[in-house]
Design an enzyme around this catalytic site. Structure first.
Site, short mmCIF file in Angstrom:
data_model
loop_
_atom_site.label_atom_id
_atom_site.label_comp_id
_atom_site.label_asym_id
_atom_site.label_seq_id
_atom_site.Cartn_x
_atom_site.Cartn_y
_atom_site.Cartn_z
N GLU A 141 -1.15 6.14 6.18
CA GLU A 141 -0.47 5.17 7.03
C GLU A 141 0.83 5.80 7.52
OE1 GLU A 141 0.47 1.38 5.32
OE2 GLU A 141 1.08 0.55 7.24
N ALA A 282 5.22 2.86 -2.11
CA ALA A 282 3.84 2.86 -2.56
C ALA A 282 2.91 2.55 -1.40
CB ALA A 282 3.64 1.82 -3.65
N MET A 283 1.62 2.82 -1.59
CA MET A 283 0.65 2.65 -0.50
C MET A 283 -0.64 2.03 -1.01
SD MET A 283 -0.09 3.07 2.67
CE MET A 283 -1.67 2.53 3.30
N ASN A 285 -3.85 2.02 -0.29
CA ASN A 285 -5.18 2.55 0.00
C ASN A 285 -6.26 1.80 -0.78
OD1 ASN A 285 -3.70 4.83 1.18
ND2 ASN A 285 -3.30 5.30 -0.97
N GLU A 318 1.37 -4.15 -3.42
CA GLU A 318 0.23 -3.30 -3.01
C GLU A 318 -1.09 -3.97 -3.39
OE1 GLU A 318 1.22 -1.29 -0.96
OE2 GLU A 318 3.29 -1.02 -1.61
N HIS A 321 -2.03 -6.62 -0.85
CA HIS A 321 -2.56 -6.06 0.40
C HIS A 321 -4.09 -6.00 0.39
CE1 HIS A 321 0.58 -4.87 3.10
NE2 HIS A 321 1.18 -4.03 2.28
N GLU A 340 2.38 -6.61 6.70
CA GLU A 340 3.58 -6.36 5.87
C GLU A 340 4.42 -7.63 5.68
OE1 GLU A 340 3.78 -4.01 3.98
OE2 GLU A 340 2.50 -2.47 4.86
N1 BES Z 1 1.92 0.01 3.56
C1 BES Z 1 3.19 0.25 2.96
C2 BES Z 1 3.47 1.70 2.73
C3 BES Z 1 3.84 2.48 3.95
C4 BES Z 1 5.00 2.20 4.59
C5 BES Z 1 3.10 3.48 4.43
C6 BES Z 1 5.35 2.94 5.71
C7 BES Z 1 3.43 4.20 5.53
C8 BES Z 1 4.59 3.94 6.17
C9 BES Z 1 3.32 -0.45 1.61
O1 BES Z 1 2.51 -1.55 1.44
C10 BES Z 1 4.74 -0.92 1.52
O2 BES Z 1 5.10 -1.79 2.23
N2 BES Z 1 5.51 -0.32 0.63
C11 BES Z 1 6.90 -0.60 0.46
C12 BES Z 1 7.17 -1.28 -0.84
C13 BES Z 1 6.89 -2.73 -0.80
C14 BES Z 1 7.07 -3.34 -2.17
C15 BES Z 1 7.75 -3.47 0.20
C16 BES Z 1 7.61 0.75 0.47
O3 BES Z 1 6.93 1.76 0.33
O4 BES Z 1 8.82 0.75 0.62
ZN ZN Z 2 3.17 -3.29 2.33
#
Ligand code: BES
Ligand code: ZN
Length: 891
Positions: A141, A282-283, A285, A318, A321, A340
């Site tokens: 992503e 984190a991601m 997937n 995560e 999601h 998001e």
């Molecule tokens: N899908 C995102 C991770 C992501 C963000 C991938 C930007 C690529 C580009 C993930 O679900 C996410 O939102 N992660 C947050 C933490 C969350 C607890 C708000 C992060 O990585 O900051």
């Molecule tokens: Zn997210």
């Protein structure tokens, strides 16, 4: 050219003198070709990786013709072979550019086999397939999959994936991808392979692969329909004793989502991998989450209460999601908040349920006001659903995330809990397996509520923070109280004029004893007009207004209340959020007055009303511990800056320091008492209750240490020596980092010696030093960059040392501008290594216009220096141009 087949074709380099393109929502078109399935084979080697993919492709006959080319994105790849329906393609059949592979003519349905080479070992951008020390991992992503192989890299192309990974048996015993493992075997040359199959269709941004020498903590979860799910958290061997909290968090989240939203997990296995080098937190997937190690690893001696809490929330986020993002995904990246914003909303809801107090609300409001309000008022302002972007990575913003979550909270407030839940159920049912839009989401809520939400949707398309002006009138004769509300929204880039929005305003009215006068205590007013009056009949005395209870909308209120009235609410409001908020407002007013005095070189004097209000809170024995701590904290500096046109960081610092010292001096006895009452020597165990006690206790200690006399220092050192947990140790370290004394160096050294083997803890050590207000902090940070533990290729160390410094109010903004110069140099260096990290470091510059003229000039000249640099990444290019010109040159 006749029938030349390729041996190897490297993609031409992107031409940086070209201005990056702006992408517009209005230009969206469905894909010309669908990919029904992808079969991937990864052959992992130390100096390259070969990726073979077989795509089953089908023309989208509704919109594409026979002559419509098939376009696959690709970046920094080497093409080795291209075979269509079993026939190798010749050079005249396709074009290879810096961004894409274009196949001129293709049949209506076909199979395409692509072989390409990628270099994970050289990938410092940490997007696509990369190495983190001995580990292979991926981050796709938003647009990282195109750095792995050629593919129509857009979220509305959803395919079934199978993935075979081949690697050295000893170096990479663990080979993971999405879905379930279906086959494995051994090969010659000490290599082995595992094949994975993901039964769910997904966009390629949810693809993941991991290969390494890892160990798993294993557990299981039984879903409410009785299915057994294997849970595995993979980490490096030395970290196997640090996963228990994350595992508990995962099970908590799975259960909560079943109970609260009726959402069950769908695969037989749920895997999480912790990696050290990761751009984000984190991601999600599918079936294989990849986490920044800092959001997994924790033991009482190594992690703070905040770390434990973040683990709960990130693991939850995560996991959530899986439905809000994976089963139902985004049509295009303009819809990012669809997943998001919604998932942050679900995460907040989860946190509200865990903490069971207003603290969760307070922290979310504080986060929004400190970051999102500034973003909404600055050059990067954009609606929750942006209309254009240059680099999508720049739009994982607090507007898309936090404001997006607040918008859904308002929807829930407007519809009520039950109807909102029905809308969510319908959304998941109607769009399961599809890539959809924010419109589609809102349509479900319109359907179940039978309401027209057209006006509400302005929250998605209009940027800027609405402001509300309040007038009140009481008519004793008619016993009517009238509230007049006026809304306005300041202009933002490309949006000079705004329409009035639908804003749910939660109000309470209190009598002189602090008792609620309205039925059900709180009433929701739907503000829909620019100006609107609300009448409250049968109010027998002039009431006290408690507005925007529970932070019912992400807006700014121009409060009509006097300081005395705010102090009354702080002491009596039945809504805990508003008690806290009244205290914040009162403190802001006092701070703003003192800043004026400071700038006129007048002596600073304490406001007696403010002091009395705080004193009685300190002494209040019934007040909930966590709430007390929140109320006793002064407003954050970024929030103070919201109220200033020409902020002088020295003035803000001096005034906050003055107030802290006054609290310290005047309340010494109570602070000590509170410290003792909340100090706990029992075995450490993370819980919201004990964490609240440590939070309050350490806040008291920090106030006491505003006067670092012998006794207070002894208290600090005693806590340092006897602490059985990281929260208490780090609290002392953080306090002493601001005090110029011999103990400071000694403790910093002891801390380092004790924890030097643990990178996550050394990042805490970097952070306390980079946030110090002592005058030599910049020099110290520069020295630490030479420290063996600092690694400019590792985002965590960069965020800890450089990121923290860039938010250091006094030292980053030091008058000479040397802090600015330092950061600009680093951004330029980082941009050649990892553009996403470089772009994130730019946030410290984006609000340059908020500061005094001298500092503005100095920040501007650094921005200009960055802007003039050749070969900027699209990430930094977009931000620097918007900062300087309010727009990117070619729009
Ligand atoms: N899908 C995102 C991770 C992501 C963000 C991938 C930007 C690529 C580009 C993930 O679900 C996410 O939102 N992660 C947050 C933490 C969350 C607890 C708000 C992060 O990585 O900051
Ligand atoms: Zn997210």
């Amino acid at each position: 050219m006749t029938n030349t087949t390729i041996k190897s074709m490297v993609q031409p380099k992107a031409e940086h003198h070209n201005q990056p393109k702006t992408i517009y929502l209005k230009d969206y078109q469905p894909p010309h070709y669908w990919v029904d399935s992808v079969d991937l084979i990864f052959d992992l080697f130390e100096d390259y990786t070969e990726v073979r993919s077989t795509l089953c492709v089908r023309r989208n006959t509704g919109i594409a013709q026979e002559q419509t080319p098939f376009i696959l994105q690709g970046e920094e790849l080497e093409l080795r072979a291209l075979v269509l329906n079993g026939k190798t393609l010749d050079l005249e059949n396709f074009d290879l550019t810096a961004e894409a592979l274009i196949i001129h003519t293709v049949p209506e349905t076909f199979t395409l086999e692509i072989t390409c080479i990628t270099h994970p070992e050289k990938n410092t951008a940490l997007s696509g397939l990369y190495r983190s020390k001995a580990l292979f991992c991926t981050q796709c992503e938003a647009e990282g999959f195109r750095r792995i192989t050629f593919f129509p890299d857009r979220p509305d192309v959803m395919a079934k994936f199978t993935t075979t990974i081949i690697a050295d048996t000893n170096l990479y015993p663990v080979l993971l991808s999405n879905g379930n493992p279906i086959e494995q075997g051994l090969l010659i040359n000490n290599r082995h392979w595992v094949k994975w199959e993901d039964p769910f269709k997904k966009p390629c941004y949810l693809f993941a692969l991991v290969a390494g020498h890892l160990i798993a903590l294993e557990d299981h979860f039984v879903t409410r329909s009785g299915r057994l799910i294997a849970l595995k958290i993979f980490v490096e061997w030395e970290n196997q004793d640090k996963c228990a909290h994350a595992m508990t968090a995962l099970k908590k989240a799975m259960k909560w989502d079943e109970e609260t939203y009726g959402r069950e997990y769908d695969l037989d296995i749920y895997m999480i991998v912790a990696v050290n080098d990761f751009n984000m937190g984190a991601m999600e997937n599918k079936g294989l989450n990849i986490f920044n190690a800092k959001y997994i690893l924790a033991r009482p001696e190594t992690a703070t209460d905040t770390d434990f809490q973040h683990i709960d929330l990130v693991v939850g986020h995560e996991y959530f999601h899986n439905w809000s993002g994976n089963r139902v995904t985004c049509r295009d990246w303009f819809q990012l908040s669809l997943k998001e914003g919604l998932t942050v909303f679900r995460e907040h809801h989860f946190m509200d349920d865990i903490t069971q107090s207003a603290v969760s609300l307070i922290e979310h409001a504080m986060g929004l006001r400190s970051h999102q309000f500034a973003e909404d008022a600055g050059p990067m302002a954009h609606p929750v659903r942006p209309e254009s972007y240059v680099e999508i990575n720049n739009f994982y913003t607090s507007t898309v995330y936090e404001k997006g979550a607040e918008v859904i909270k308002m929807l829930k407030t407007l519809l009520g809990t039950d109807t909102f839940r029905k809308g969510m159920d319908l959304y998941f049912e109607r769009f399961d397996g599809q890539a959809v839009t924010i419109e589609d989401f809102v349509a479900c809520h319109e359907f179940v509520s039978k309401r027209d939400l057209t006006q509400f949707k302005l929250w998605y398309s209009q940027a800027g923070t609405p402001e509300i002006e309040v007038n009140e009138e009481y008519h004793p004769k008619t016993q009517t109280y009238t509230l007049q509300l006026k809304q306005s929204c300041p202009p933002t880039p490309h949006q000079p004029k705004k329409n009035p929005m639908l804003i749910p305003i939660a109000v309470g009215l209190l009598n002189a004893q602090g008792e609620d006068l309205l039925e059900n205590k709180t009433q929701i007013l739907n503000l829909t007009e620019t100006e609107q009056s609300f009448n409250f009949p049968s109010i027998t005395e002039k009431p006290m207004l408690s507005l925007l209870r529970g932070f019912s909308a992400p807006v700014k209120i121009k409060s009509p209340l006097s300081n005395e009235q705010l102090a009354f609410l702080l002491a009596h409001d039945s809504d805990d959020f508003n008690r806290w908020d009244a205290g914040q407002m009162l403190s802001i007013r006092i701070i703003l007055e003192l800043i004026e005095d400071w700038q006129k070189s007048k002596p600073l004097k304490i406001n007696n009303l403010w002091w009395k209000a705080h004193q009685s809170l300190l002494e209040d024995k019934r007040l909930n511990t966590a709430l007390k701590a929140e109320i006793l904290m002064l407003p954050s500096s970024p929030y103070v800056i919201e109220f200033l046109d020409s902020a002088d960081p020295d003035a803000i610092f001096a005034v906050k320091k003055f107030l802290r010292k006054e609290i310290s001096r005047r309340a010494k006895k109570h602070l000590l008492q509170l410290y003792q009452d909340n100090h706990n020597t029992e075995r450490y165990c993370y819980s919201t209750e004990t964490a609240a006690k440590r939070f309050l206790k350490n806040l008291c200690l920090s106030y006491l240490m505003e006067y670092p006399d012998k006794n207070h220092m002894a208290l600090c050192l005693k806590q340092w020596k006897t602490a059985n947990n990281m929260t208490d140790s780090l609290a002392v370290l953080g306090i002493l980092a601001d005090v110029d004394c011999p103990e400071r160096e000694k403790i910093l050294e002891e801390f380092y010696n004790r924890w030097q083997h643990d990178v996550l803890i050394i990042n805490k050590w970097f952070r306390v030093q980079a946030s110090s207000a002592l005058p030599n902090t910049l020099e110290c940070v520069q020295k630490l960059m030479q420290h063996p533990a600092f690694d400019i290729n590792n985002p965590n160390t960069v965020y800890a040392l450089i990121g923290t410094f860039s938010h250091n109010l006094v030292c980053f903004h030091e008058k000479s501008g040397k802090g600015y110069r330092f950061l600009a140099d680093i951004i330029l260096q980082l941009d050649t290594i990892n553009p996403q990290v470089a772009a994130r470091m730019m946030t410290a510059f984006t609000h340059w216009r908020k500061f005094d003229k001298d500092r503005q000039a100095k920040m501007r000249s650094e921005l200009e220096r960055i802007q003039k640099t050749a070969k900027l990444s699209t990430d930094v290019y977009e931000i620097v141009n918007k900062c300087l010109f309010g727009t990117s040159p070619q729009t």
